[in-house]
Enzyme design. Structure first.
Site, PDB file in Angstrom:
ATOM      1  N   SER A  64     -76.518 -88.985 -47.902  1.00  0.00           N
ATOM      2  CA  SER A  64     -76.417 -90.031 -46.888  1.00  0.00           C
ATOM      3  C   SER A  64     -76.112 -91.412 -47.475  1.00  0.00           C
ATOM      4  O   SER A  64     -75.075 -91.620 -48.066  1.00  0.00           O
ATOM      5  CB  SER A  64     -77.701 -90.034 -46.058  1.00  0.00           C
ATOM      6  OG  SER A  64     -77.566 -90.864 -44.946  1.00  0.00           O
ATOM      7  N   ASP A 276     -72.886 -95.200 -42.106  1.00  0.00           N
ATOM      8  CA  ASP A 276     -73.476 -94.967 -43.425  1.00  0.00           C
ATOM      9  C   ASP A 276     -72.662 -93.868 -44.123  1.00  0.00           C
ATOM     10  O   ASP A 276     -71.648 -93.395 -43.597  1.00  0.00           O
ATOM     11  CB  ASP A 276     -74.961 -94.634 -43.334  1.00  0.00           C
ATOM     12  CG  ASP A 276     -75.223 -93.264 -42.752  1.00  0.00           C
ATOM     13  OD1 ASP A 276     -74.360 -92.762 -42.017  1.00  0.00           O
ATOM     14  OD2 ASP A 276     -76.292 -92.687 -43.020  1.00  0.00           O
ATOM     15  N   ASP A 278     -72.848 -90.654 -44.717  1.00  0.00           N
ATOM     16  CA  ASP A 278     -72.534 -89.343 -44.122  1.00  0.00           C
ATOM     17  C   ASP A 278     -72.286 -89.454 -42.619  1.00  0.00           C
ATOM     18  O   ASP A 278     -72.252 -88.455 -41.906  1.00  0.00           O
ATOM     19  CB  ASP A 278     -73.619 -88.303 -44.433  1.00  0.00           C
ATOM     20  CG  ASP A 278     -74.969 -88.644 -43.830  1.00  0.00           C
ATOM     21  OD1 ASP A 278     -75.203 -89.827 -43.510  1.00  0.00           O
ATOM     22  OD2 ASP A 278     -75.808 -87.739 -43.689  1.00  0.00           O
ATOM     23  N   ASP A 280     -74.027 -90.662 -39.985  1.00  0.00           N
ATOM     24  CA  ASP A 280     -74.986 -90.387 -38.913  1.00  0.00           C
ATOM     25  C   ASP A 280     -75.735 -91.649 -38.459  1.00  0.00           C
ATOM     26  O   ASP A 280     -76.633 -91.574 -37.629  1.00  0.00           O
ATOM     27  CB  ASP A 280     -75.958 -89.244 -39.268  1.00  0.00           C
ATOM     28  CG  ASP A 280     -76.854 -89.547 -40.448  1.00  0.00           C
ATOM     29  OD1 ASP A 280     -76.735 -90.638 -41.040  1.00  0.00           O
ATOM     30  OD2 ASP A 280     -77.685 -88.679 -40.788  1.00  0.00           O
ATOM     31  N   ASN A 372     -82.496 -98.764 -37.808  1.00  0.00           N
ATOM     32  CA  ASN A 372     -81.423 -98.612 -38.802  1.00  0.00           C
ATOM     33  C   ASN A 372     -80.118 -98.064 -38.231  1.00  0.00           C
ATOM     34  O   ASN A 372     -79.133 -97.914 -38.948  1.00  0.00           O
ATOM     35  CB  ASN A 372     -81.891 -97.728 -39.962  1.00  0.00           C
ATOM     36  CG  ASN A 372     -82.191 -96.294 -39.536  1.00  0.00           C
ATOM     37  OD1 ASN A 372     -81.629 -95.785 -38.562  1.00  0.00           O
ATOM     38  ND2 ASN A 372     -83.081 -95.635 -40.245  1.00  0.00           N
ATOM     39  N   SER A 499     -94.703 -95.432 -47.981  1.00  0.00           N
ATOM     40  CA  SER A 499     -93.342 -94.891 -48.026  1.00  0.00           C
ATOM     41  C   SER A 499     -93.414 -93.371 -48.068  1.00  0.00           C
ATOM     42  O   SER A 499     -94.354 -92.807 -48.591  1.00  0.00           O
ATOM     43  CB  SER A 499     -92.642 -95.408 -49.278  1.00  0.00           C
ATOM     44  OG  SER A 499     -91.594 -94.532 -49.631  1.00  0.00           O
TER      45      SER A 499
END
Length: 541
Positions: A64, A276, A278, A280, A372, A499
């Protein structure tokens, strides 16, 4: 299962000593040179998953928005969804197994998941444009073949295109044809039908500059261009012919740095967007007359789509329930606008596409986007049937026309997963139909100033959260400290969450001014550093 063949084939794809990886929301992702054994083993797992469900599954080789040196792999379930969480564990087990344990672990997975070894297996494979992807997808094929699975290699495709193909295959073509031409035809036909209805003044507005992140999006948009109606003028930038994938460009770069990508010249008030690596995710942006940069992120995309769908649903006069699903990162202004002005219910879930997708399935019409730019719209089977029926049979002209528009939206949106190409066409159609400029869209609400920071910690697991990650349960005293800090600023909120991939804690804060948002984020970071075992130097303002 031929143990000898498996042993031999596995020896060609040895696991580096001491490497352990975890299958997460994004599948496996790491440096490309460490992934050969993982790809082979995901080929094995895909065969088991296909046999367990007696359906075609997908394997996508991509990392990605990560740097070009990385790669990764994701499995796709039969209706184009992400791999079921119970199988994420099997993926992790299989990837980390020592050579001599492989056979045993495969047998164990077959027992646990009731896999019938005698069933046929069918796997669709796709890959992105990284230099390492072709060789790694060959390793996937080795894994599929050694267990006797059938495969179809689509070669270079966007991640959403592979999800789409898998869904088409398993719905016996009801969702569409499982070919790239089928994808291009279905989307362009729905798009063309939609913009036919638009006021002609919109003609000049359909000029769009697209930053393709030097990735697969550029290739596929070029292939799709002949299918677009004449009025659509798109210019591709960062098409991968000169620069590195995701380097200083792409949706993630633009969103994080709040500035235009390298290699795209913006004139005032021009509509621009970034995919982005890839394809998506998508974000939009423009520069105003004073040269100031404006980002239009996933929250504003969800809002535009919700405004449009709400009007149409009101026109068809059905009692279809619509909701928007967000995460804690959604800007407070977007949530307030949706709930208070638009009167659309908003639900907050944990970060990660699978949580958003799952929640959105509970409604007749579920809109979800992460800030995002990853998101889509889901229509329940019942809602879709009702809308298609009204488009055909409704006597009232206005209702029937509204139902037809909805029907085209259903065909244009990729319901399997966030899809930059499909989302872009939905947005372009809505702007044309409503005669909106990018500035008018941006002005629907004003984002609250915010700041996202990360704090290095010794062990991210010391932080545990609740209420869709908006409140910290541990370590003791942290949430109380955050509550006190938030009281100091107007229109403010803040939250912390570990995270999913590294030992850092992410801190998000918003407030009435950028200065206050920055100050709040810094103070919360210091509290995390103090109470959650910060590493290295304390956070600096």
């Amino acid at each position: 299962m031929d143990s000898e063949a498996l042993r031999k084939c596995s020896a060609w794809h040895p696991k580096p000593a001491g490497l352990t990886l975890q299958y997460g929301t994004a599948g496996f992702r790491t440096r490309a040179e460490q992934l050969d054994h993982v790809m082979f083993r995901m080929g094995l797992l895909a065969v088991l998953r296909s046999k367990a469900l007696v359906s075609t599954v997908g394997v996508m080789v991509t990392a990605s928005h990560n740097p070009e040196e990385d790669n990764g792999v994701k499995l796709v379930d039969p209706l184009g969804e992400m791999l079921h969480p119970s199988w994420e564990e099997y993926a992790t087990q299989l990837a980390n197994a020592e050579e001599q344990e492989l056979q045993e672990i495969i047998t164990e997975i077959c027992q646990k998941a009731a896999v019938n070894q005698h069933k046929d297996a069918s796997v669709f494979i796709g890959r992105d444009t990284r230099p390492s992807s072709e060789k790694l997808s060959q390793s996937v094929i080795d894994g599929i073949s050694v267990l006797g699975g059938q495969y179809h290699d689509y070669g270079l495709v966007t991640t959403p295109q592979l999800h789409y193909m898998v869904c088409c295959q398993n719905t016996q073509g009801q969702y569409g044809k499982a070919t790239l031409e089928g994808y291009y035809e279905k989307l362009s036909k729905a798009f063309t039908e939609l913009i036919k209805q638009s006021p002609s003044s919109g003609k000049s507005q359909r000029h769009l500059k697209i930053d393709c992140a030097n990735g697969i999006g550029a290739l596929k948009l070029s292939e799709m261009q002949p299918y677009f109606p004449k009025e659509v003028l798109i210019q591709l930038y960062n098409d991968g012919t000169k620069e590195k994938l995701n380097h200083l460009c792409g949706a993630d770069f633009v969103k994080c740095h709040q500035k235009p990508p390298r290699g795209l010249d913006m004139k005032p008030d021009e509509r621009c967007c970034s995919f982005d690596g890839d394809a998506d995710r998508i974000v939009y942006y423009y520069k105003d007359a004073t040269g100031h940069f404006h980002l239009i992120d996933g929250d504003k995309i969800a809002t535009l789509i919700s405004i449009f769908l709400k009007e149409l649903l009101a026109k068809v006069g059905q009692t279809l329930k619509m909701a928007v699903v967000q995460t804690a990162y959604a800007n407070g202004s977007s949530t307030r606008y949706l709930e208070e002005t638009l009167k659309v219910p908003v639900h907050c879930v944990k970060t990660g596409v699978k949580h958003l997708h799952h929640k959105a399935q509970e409604f007749d019409v579920g809109v979800y986007f992460e800030a995002n730019g990853h998101g889509t719209v889901l229509f329940s089977k019942a809602a879709e049937t009702k809308i298609r029926q009204l488009a055909k049979e409704e006597k009232d002209d206005e209702k029937r026309e509204a139902a037809k528009v909805l029907e085209n939206v259903i065909d244009l949106i990729n319901q399997t997963v966030g899809d930059a190409v499909s989302d872009m066409l939905v947005i372009e159609a809505i702007l044309a139909l409503k005669g909106l400029t990018v500035q008018q869209w941006d002005a629907v609400y004003t984002d609250l100033p915010n700041r996202l920071l990360k704090v290095q910690v010794a062990d991210r697991r010391v932080i545990d959260t609740t209420d869709a990650e908006r409140r910290a349960v541990t370590p003791p005293g942290l949430q109380e400290t955050i509550d006190e800090l938030v009281k100091k600023y107007k229109l403010s909120r803040a939250f912390v969450r570990p995270s999913g991939t590294e030992d850092v804690v992410r801190v998000y804060a918003e407030a009435d001014t950028q200065e206050n948002a920055d100050a709040l984020a810094h103070e919360v970071s210091l509290a995390v550093y103090r109470l959650a075992g910060g590493r290295g130097a304390p956070p600096q303002p």
